[in-house]
Design a protein around this motif. Structure first.
Motif, PDB file in Angstrom:
ATOM      1  N   LEU A 184       8.968   2.254  12.349  1.00 16.65           N
ATOM      2  CA  LEU A 184       7.559   2.633  12.376  1.00 16.65           C
ATOM      3  C   LEU A 184       7.196   3.499  11.178  1.00 16.65           C
ATOM      4  O   LEU A 184       6.156   3.301  10.530  1.00 16.65           O
ATOM      5  N   LEU A 185       8.053   4.464  10.853  1.00 17.06           N
ATOM      6  CA  LEU A 185       7.795   5.350   9.710  1.00 17.06           C
ATOM      7  C   LEU A 185       7.746   4.567   8.404  1.00 17.06           C
ATOM      8  O   LEU A 185       6.847   4.762   7.570  1.00 17.06           O
ATOM      9  N   LEU A 186       8.702   3.671   8.206  1.00 19.19           N
ATOM     10  CA  LEU A 186       8.737   2.878   6.971  1.00 19.19           C
ATOM     11  C   LEU A 186       7.561   1.914   6.898  1.00 19.19           C
ATOM     12  O   LEU A 186       7.026   1.663   5.811  1.00 19.19           O
ATOM     13  N   PHE A 187       7.139   1.390   8.037  1.00 17.11           N
ATOM     14  CA  PHE A 187       5.979   0.506   8.046  1.00 17.11           C
ATOM     15  C   PHE A 187       4.715   1.265   7.638  1.00 17.11           C
ATOM     16  O   PHE A 187       3.903   0.776   6.842  1.00 17.11           O
ATOM     17  N   LEU A 188       4.544   2.463   8.187  1.00 16.32           N
ATOM     18  CA  LEU A 188       3.392   3.275   7.799  1.00 16.32           C
ATOM     19  C   LEU A 188       3.451   3.625   6.312  1.00 16.32           C
ATOM     20  O   LEU A 188       2.429   3.649   5.623  1.00 16.32           O
ATOM     21  N   GLY A 189       4.664   3.891   5.808  1.00 16.78           N
ATOM     22  CA  GLY A 189       4.822   4.179   4.375  1.00 16.78           C
ATOM     23  C   GLY A 189       4.414   3.015   3.510  1.00 16.78           C
ATOM     24  O   GLY A 189       3.793   3.201   2.448  1.00 16.78           O
ATOM     25  N   VAL A 202      -3.850   6.593  -7.817  1.00 15.02           N
ATOM     26  CA  VAL A 202      -2.817   7.322  -8.565  1.00 15.02           C
ATOM     27  C   VAL A 202      -2.423   6.515  -9.798  1.00 15.02           C
ATOM     28  O   VAL A 202      -1.276   6.084  -9.944  1.00 15.02           O
ATOM     29  N   GLU A 203      -3.370   6.278 -10.657  1.00 15.83           N
ATOM     30  CA  GLU A 203      -3.026   5.610 -11.906  1.00 15.83           C
ATOM     31  C   GLU A 203      -2.017   6.477 -12.658  1.00 15.83           C
ATOM     32  O   GLU A 203      -2.087   7.703 -12.590  1.00 15.83           O
ATOM     33  N   PRO A 204      -1.084   5.881 -13.362  1.00 16.49           N
ATOM     34  CA  PRO A 204      -0.944   4.464 -13.732  1.00 16.49           C
ATOM     35  C   PRO A 204      -0.100   3.618 -12.775  1.00 16.49           C
ATOM     36  O   PRO A 204       0.505   2.642 -13.209  1.00 16.49           O
ATOM     37  N   LEU A 205      -0.005   3.965 -11.492  1.00 10.07           N
ATOM     38  CA  LEU A 205       0.671   3.104 -10.530  1.00 10.07           C
ATOM     39  C   LEU A 205      -0.200   1.875 -10.302  1.00 10.07           C
ATOM     40  O   LEU A 205      -1.243   1.939  -9.662  1.00 10.07           O
ATOM     41  N   THR A 206       0.213   0.750 -10.850  1.00 12.92           N
ATOM     42  CA  THR A 206      -0.601  -0.464 -10.808  1.00 12.92           C
ATOM     43  C   THR A 206      -0.546  -1.103  -9.421  1.00 12.92           C
ATOM     44  O   THR A 206       0.404  -0.880  -8.650  1.00 12.92           O
ATOM     45  N   PRO A 207      -1.554  -1.902  -9.074  1.00 13.62           N
ATOM     46  CA  PRO A 207      -1.526  -2.596  -7.788  1.00 13.62           C
ATOM     47  C   PRO A 207      -0.290  -3.473  -7.619  1.00 13.62           C
ATOM     48  O   PRO A 207       0.252  -3.588  -6.521  1.00 13.62           O
ATOM     49  N   LEU A 208       0.160  -4.095  -8.729  1.00 16.66           N
ATOM     50  CA  LEU A 208       1.337  -4.955  -8.629  1.00 16.66           C
ATOM     51  C   LEU A 208       2.583  -4.145  -8.303  1.00 16.66           C
ATOM     52  O   LEU A 208       3.377  -4.509  -7.422  1.00 16.66           O
ATOM     53  N   ALA A 209       2.750  -3.006  -9.004  1.00 13.63           N
ATOM     54  CA  ALA A 209       3.920  -2.159  -8.734  1.00 13.63           C
ATOM     55  C   ALA A 209       3.842  -1.591  -7.319  1.00 13.63           C
ATOM     56  O   ALA A 209       4.857  -1.521  -6.598  1.00 13.63           O
ATOM     57  N   GLY A 210       2.639  -1.161  -6.917  1.00  8.46           N
ATOM     58  CA  GLY A 210       2.492  -0.631  -5.564  1.00  8.46           C
ATOM     59  C   GLY A 210       2.795  -1.674  -4.508  1.00  8.46           C
ATOM     60  O   GLY A 210       3.411  -1.372  -3.480  1.00  8.46           O
ATOM     61  N   ALA A 211       2.350  -2.923  -4.748  1.00  7.97           N
ATOM     62  CA  ALA A 211       2.621  -3.992  -3.794  1.00  7.97           C
ATOM     63  C   ALA A 211       4.118  -4.272  -3.681  1.00  7.97           C
ATOM     64  O   ALA A 211       4.641  -4.535  -2.595  1.00  7.97           O
ATOM     65  N   ALA A 212       4.824  -4.203  -4.818  1.00  9.05           N
ATOM     66  CA  ALA A 212       6.269  -4.434  -4.808  1.00  9.05           C
ATOM     67  C   ALA A 212       6.991  -3.345  -4.017  1.00  9.05           C
ATOM     68  O   ALA A 212       7.891  -3.630  -3.216  1.00  9.05           O
ATOM     69  N   ILE A 213       6.592  -2.090  -4.238  1.00  4.12           N
ATOM     70  CA  ILE A 213       7.215  -0.991  -3.499  1.00  4.12           C
ATOM     71  C   ILE A 213       6.879  -1.099  -2.007  1.00  4.12           C
ATOM     72  O   ILE A 213       7.731  -0.873  -1.137  1.00  4.12           O
ATOM     73  N   ALA A 214       5.619  -1.442  -1.698  1.00  5.71           N
ATOM     74  CA  ALA A 214       5.221  -1.600  -0.302  1.00  5.71           C
ATOM     75  C   ALA A 214       6.007  -2.722   0.360  1.00  5.71           C
ATOM     76  O   ALA A 214       6.406  -2.609   1.531  1.00  5.71           O
ATOM     77  N   ALA A 215       6.251  -3.807  -0.375  1.00  2.00           N
ATOM     78  CA  ALA A 215       7.037  -4.912   0.174  1.00  2.00           C
ATOM     79  C   ALA A 215       8.470  -4.473   0.459  1.00  2.00           C
ATOM     80  O   ALA A 215       9.058  -4.846   1.487  1.00  2.00           O
ATOM     81  N   SER A 217       9.408  -1.389   1.190  1.00  2.00           N
ATOM     82  CA  SER A 217       9.368  -0.522   2.365  1.00  2.00           C
ATOM     83  C   SER A 217       9.185  -1.341   3.640  1.00  2.00           C
ATOM     84  O   SER A 217       9.799  -1.048   4.669  1.00  2.00           O
ATOM     85  N   LEU A 218       8.358  -2.400   3.557  1.00  2.73           N
ATOM     86  CA  LEU A 218       8.165  -3.259   4.721  1.00  2.73           C
ATOM     87  C   LEU A 218       9.457  -3.985   5.085  1.00  2.73           C
ATOM     88  O   LEU A 218       9.781  -4.154   6.265  1.00  2.73           O
ATOM     89  N   ALA A 219      10.205  -4.418   4.065  1.00  2.03           N
ATOM     90  CA  ALA A 219      11.484  -5.084   4.318  1.00  2.03           C
ATOM     91  C   ALA A 219      12.458  -4.132   5.013  1.00  2.03           C
ATOM     92  O   ALA A 219      13.187  -4.529   5.935  1.00  2.03           O
ATOM     93  N   LEU A 220      12.453  -2.863   4.582  1.00  4.98           N
ATOM     94  CA  LEU A 220      13.310  -1.877   5.249  1.00  4.98           C
ATOM     95  C   LEU A 220      12.885  -1.677   6.704  1.00  4.98           C
ATOM     96  O   LEU A 220      13.727  -1.540   7.595  1.00  4.98           O
ATOM     97  N   ALA A 221      11.556  -1.650   6.935  1.00  9.77           N
ATOM     98  CA  ALA A 221      11.059  -1.481   8.304  1.00  9.77           C
ATOM     99  C   ALA A 221      11.497  -2.642   9.192  1.00  9.77           C
ATOM    100  O   ALA A 221      11.961  -2.438  10.326  1.00  9.77           O
ATOM    101  N   LEU A 222      11.367  -3.860   8.689  1.00  6.97           N
ATOM    102  CA  LEU A 222      11.803  -5.025   9.465  1.00  6.97           C
ATOM    103  C   LEU A 222      13.305  -4.997   9.706  1.00  6.97           C
ATOM    104  O   LEU A 222      13.785  -5.379  10.777  1.00  6.97           O
ATOM    105  N   GLY A 223      14.053  -4.545   8.687  1.00  6.16           N
ATOM    106  CA  GLY A 223      15.499  -4.440   8.850  1.00  6.16           C
ATOM    107  C   GLY A 223      15.886  -3.442   9.926  1.00  6.16           C
ATOM    108  O   GLY A 223      16.798  -3.683  10.722  1.00  6.16           O
ATOM    109  N   CYS A 224      15.172  -2.310   9.975  1.00  8.05           N
ATOM    110  CA  CYS A 224      15.442  -1.317  11.011  1.00  8.05           C
ATOM    111  C   CYS A 224      15.105  -1.867  12.401  1.00  8.05           C
ATOM    112  O   CYS A 224      15.849  -1.640  13.368  1.00  8.05           O
ATOM    113  N   ALA A 225      13.985  -2.579  12.496  1.00  8.81           N
ATOM    114  CA  ALA A 225      13.616  -3.173  13.785  1.00  8.81           C
ATOM    115  C   ALA A 225      14.664  -4.188  14.227  1.00  8.81           C
ATOM    116  O   ALA A 225      15.055  -4.220  15.402  1.00  8.81           O
TER     117      ALA A 225
END
Length: 386
Positions: A184-189, A202-215, A217-225
């Motif tokens: 749950l924590l990683l999913f919210l992150g 928070v430039e210069p954090l680009t949408p592409l880089a943010g999406a990659a990091i979010a993906a 974190s989401l993969a870690l959340a699914l792995g924990c589940a």
């Protein structure tokens, strides 16, 4: 009456069905403030707080009829009757003395009931219209159910729709709470990272880089589940937790000067560590997290980096200690409640809840450990006569 024969002639599952039906039938006859209790075995008790406004003779008769109806609906082959007696409490009377008088009254009522049956009075095992009890014929007879094709299809579809959510709920219920909490924590992150980067907050954090990091974190959340549902030991939780630290450090680094806005995510994940890990392990993550915080705050030249590092470290240490103490108290309370819920209060041995849980655990472990579990059934002969 004669409940022992239900288990002897059929099985204990039939006995459980009869007891559940009788309990429900008794509750339906009671007022909202009355209390129905199963004392053990086939014995029930009812507490009427204010009997002055009640017809107790009528209540006794209605309870006997309710028990008869419930038994006819579940197991009519064996004396579908129940014996009910009542007493009035005395001022200042102790519970033990009161229950002893109730047992004596019930004993006399049973003796009188047996005497009536032996003298030929119609018993409840005979056709019930002789005793003035109304019974739905559909209850005692076989029911023929006819369902059209469209209706059957609809029922099957509804049943299939409920399978997945039900299976998911059962899997989550079996999962270790630490894994689910981390997921749950990683999913919210991942949601926070995706939102912040997409909005270019928070430039210069680009949408592409943010999406990659979010993906990530989401993969870690699914792995924990998945790990929680699969029953993986919580000791492996350190791997996704360290990976989450790495993703957070990468996110702050890519944000550059704007990374100061993300620094407070580090104390947050450190704080959550005190809920998931033991105090000593959480303290190590505190050193790691606050060390990373200081490296970014001071090394990155952020405003008041030293002051921010010191203040946040002190606050996180104090609050984390309180959270850790709360976790110990909560775990201890939960363990105590679990033990009490699986203990037979009279004898001190486990109850049926404990048996079911232990059997499931033993059966799951048996193949990997080459166990051959053995269940021993014990029954006391003629105990009813006691």
């Amino acid at each position: 009456d004669n409940f022992k024969q239900v288990n002897d002639r059929f099985d204990h599952s039939m006995g459980d069905t009869v007891l559940s039906a009788i309990a429900g039938a008794i509750r339906e006859e009671l007022a909202p403030n009355d209390l129905a209790v199963r004392r053990g075995g086939d014995e029930f008790a009812v507490l009427v707080p204010d009997p002055s406004t009640r017809d107790l003779e009528g209540l006794r008769d209605s309870l006997e009829r309710a028990i008869a109806r419930a038994r006819i609906a579940t197991c009519p082959q064996i004396t579908p009757s129940g014996t009910v007696a009542y007493i009035r409490t005395k001022p200042g009377e102790e519970l033990g003395a009161m229950m002893e008088r109730a047992d004596e009254a019930l004993h006399h009522a049973k003796a009188a009931s047996r005497k009536r049956r032996s003298e030929g009075e119609p018993a409840l095992a005979e056709p019930l219209h002789m005793r003035g009890i109304n019974v739905d014929p559909a209850v005692t007879g076989a029911r023929q159910l006819s369902t059209g094709a469209s209706e059957a299809t609809g029922l099957e579809g509804a049943r299939s729709a409920r399978v997945l959510p039900g299976a998911l709920r059962a899997a989550l219920a079996r999962a270790h709470p630490d894994w689910i909490f981390a997921a749950l924590l990683l999913f919210l992150g991942s949601l926070v990272t995706a939102s912040v980067s997409a909005a270019q907050l928070v430039e210069p954090l680009t949408p592409l880089a943010g999406a990659a990091i979010a993906a990530g974190s989401l993969a870690l959340a699914l792995g924990c589940a998945w790990a929680g549902v699969s029953g993986l030991s919580p000791k492996w939780l350190h791997l996704p937790w360290l990976a989450a630290y790495g993703l957070l450090a990468l996110q702050i680094h890519l944000a550059g000067p704007a990374g100061a806005a993300l620094l407070d995510l580090i104390p947050a994940i450190v704080m959550y560590g005190f809920l998931v890990f033991k105090a000593r392990t959480a303290a190590l993550y505190l050193l790691l997290g606050q060390g990373m915080y200081g490296a970014f705050a001071i090394g990155g030249g952020f405003d008041q980096g030293v002051a921010r590092t010191v203040i946040t470290t002190v606050v996180v240490a104090v609050v984390g200690g309180l959270v850790s103490k709360l976790r110990l108290v909560t775990v201890s309370l939960a363990r105590t409640n679990s033990e009490l819920s699986e203990l037979d209060a009279l004898t001190g041995v486990g109850n049926l809840r404990a048996l079911r849980g232990r059997v499931s655990d033993v059966v799951e472990r048996a193949p990997s450990r080459r166990y051959k579990p053995l269940a021993v059934a014990i029954d006391l002969d003629e105990f009813k006569q006691v």
